[in-house]
Scaffold this active site. Structure first.
Site, PDB file in Angstrom:
ATOM      1  CB  SER A 153      20.233  -8.122 -99.365  1.00 14.98           C
ATOM      2  OG  SER A 153      21.540  -8.377 -99.792  1.00 14.98           O
ATOM      3  CG  ASP A 178      22.475  -7.712 -92.663  1.00 10.67           C
ATOM      4  OD1 ASP A 178      22.991  -7.010 -91.782  1.00 10.67           O
ATOM      5  OD2 ASP A 178      22.921  -8.818 -93.007  1.00 10.67           O
ATOM      6  CG  HIS A 305      22.249 -11.407 -95.543  1.00  9.73           C
ATOM      7  ND1 HIS A 305      22.344 -10.053 -95.332  1.00  9.73           N
ATOM      8  CD2 HIS A 305      21.877 -11.564 -96.842  1.00  9.73           C
ATOM      9  CE1 HIS A 305      22.049  -9.413 -96.459  1.00  9.73           C
ATOM     10  NE2 HIS A 305      21.762 -10.312 -97.388  1.00  9.73           N
TER      11      HIS A 305
END
Length: 344
Positions: A153, A178, A305
């Site tokens: 992220s 991600d 996630h």
């Protein structure tokens, strides 16, 4: 902070009604684990069963001290960077799977975990990038051992910027987890609402861990028991636990994390993998780049996630396969024929 659409913004919280087009839609997200009332199930677990060492890294001529967790003694260094609101312990379960074949270093970024800096709220991409380069140089000197950067992220954006800077001489791989520019930029308008709507205060660490798997960003209870405590601090005035990192106060830096990220990722002169929890996140630049073979894309099913936390064994296998396929040894790419000839 999560860089995907509203429903994908899972750095620390999650909206009640995910978008049907998101990888976090009901069809894509596995059921949350069954929970019980016993707080023992959510008791914190110590990092020492997964990492071998915790080390403070003081950056020369500054007030900055960064906390890193280290595991393994041989092979290249898998240098891990967590997402916004997480900590280095986000990689604990995966590190336990990787450390037999490679070294793992997981860093608490500025304003996170146990790291302490002169300005914990300066989460600009330039500062975060400089921090990572400084920690690697302080730990290993120049040149360092072979390094594979892994970023989740927000940490994925930092990893890309470090690689694009070409300041690490022995960098041999880049794994981005991600995060995609297109959906990240589109989602930023919703982020303050996401942060506001998440649970804000917890009477105990156990309750925070319980929330993280019942209504928060994680699916793996064991990983939550290790990583969540390091994302909290105790508020004496309110007599409860709250978040260590006030992401809502860093909004001015969010756009800089993701703007231009796709082109920068494609330009990085190392072998690259993009690990995604859903295919809906590819933007146009990445779609073209993937068709041209500029990077490998892997879609990890049955996860949220935080891929490295939800499915650590599968995550670790992708990292180890990447190292093996690209023949990355402790000092760089190893070509068996050349090594044998050199030894003779």
């Amino acid at each position: 902070m999560e860089p995907a659409p509203l429903s994908s913004l899972q750095e620390e919280g999650e909206p009640d009604e995910p978008s049907s087009s998101s990888a976090f839609s009901a069809a894509a997200v596995p059921p949350r684990p069954a929970t019980h009332h016993s707080l023992h199930k959510y008791a914190p677990m110590d990092w020492s069963a997964y990492f071998d060492e915790e080390r403070p890294v003081a950056i020369p001529n500054t007030e900055d001290v960064f906390n890193v967790y280290m595991a393994g003694s041989e092979g290249p260094v898998v240098f891990c960077l967590h997402g916004g609101g997480y900590s280095g312990l986000s990689f604990a379960l995966a590190a336990n799977q990787i450390k037999g074949k490679a070294r793992v270093v997981a860093m608490d970024l500025r304003g996170h975990g146990k790291s302490s800096t002169s300005d914990d709220l300066d989460l600009s991409i330039e500062t975060l990038t400089n921090d990572v380069i400084a920690v690697i140089r302080t730990l290993y000197g120049d040149p360092p051992p072979a390094i594979i950067l892994v970023g989740h992220s927000m940490g994925g954006s930092v990893a890309v910027h470090v690689a694009a800077r070409r300041a690490i001489r022995n960098l041999h791989g880049l794994v981005v987890v991600d995060v995609v520019e297109g959906t990240a930029m589109a989602s930023l308008i919703h982020m303050q609402k996401i942060l506001l709507n998440r649970a804000q205060h917890f009477p105990s660490i156990e309750k925070a861990i319980e929330w993280s798997v019942k209504g928060g960003p994680l699916r793996n209870i064991d990983s939550a028991r290790i990583s969540i405590p390091s994302t909290l601090k105790y508020d004496e005035s309110k007599e409860c636990y709250t978040y260590r990192t006030p992401l809502e106060k860093t909004e001015k830096y969010w756009k800089g994390w993701y703007e231009g990220l796709s082109d920068k990722f494609l330009s990085c002169p190392v072998q690259k993998i993009l690990l995604l929890a859903g295919t809906d996140r590819l933007d146009r630049a990445l779609t073209i780049g993937q068709m041209q073979g500029k990077f490998q894309m892997i879609v990890v099913r049955h996860t949220g996630h935080a891929i490295q936390e939800d499915v650590p064994e599968e995550f670790a296998s992708h990292i180890l396969n990447f190292i093996s396929r690209n023949k990355i040894g402790p000092n760089g790419v190893e070509i068996p024929g050349l090594i044998k000839k050199w030894q003779q």
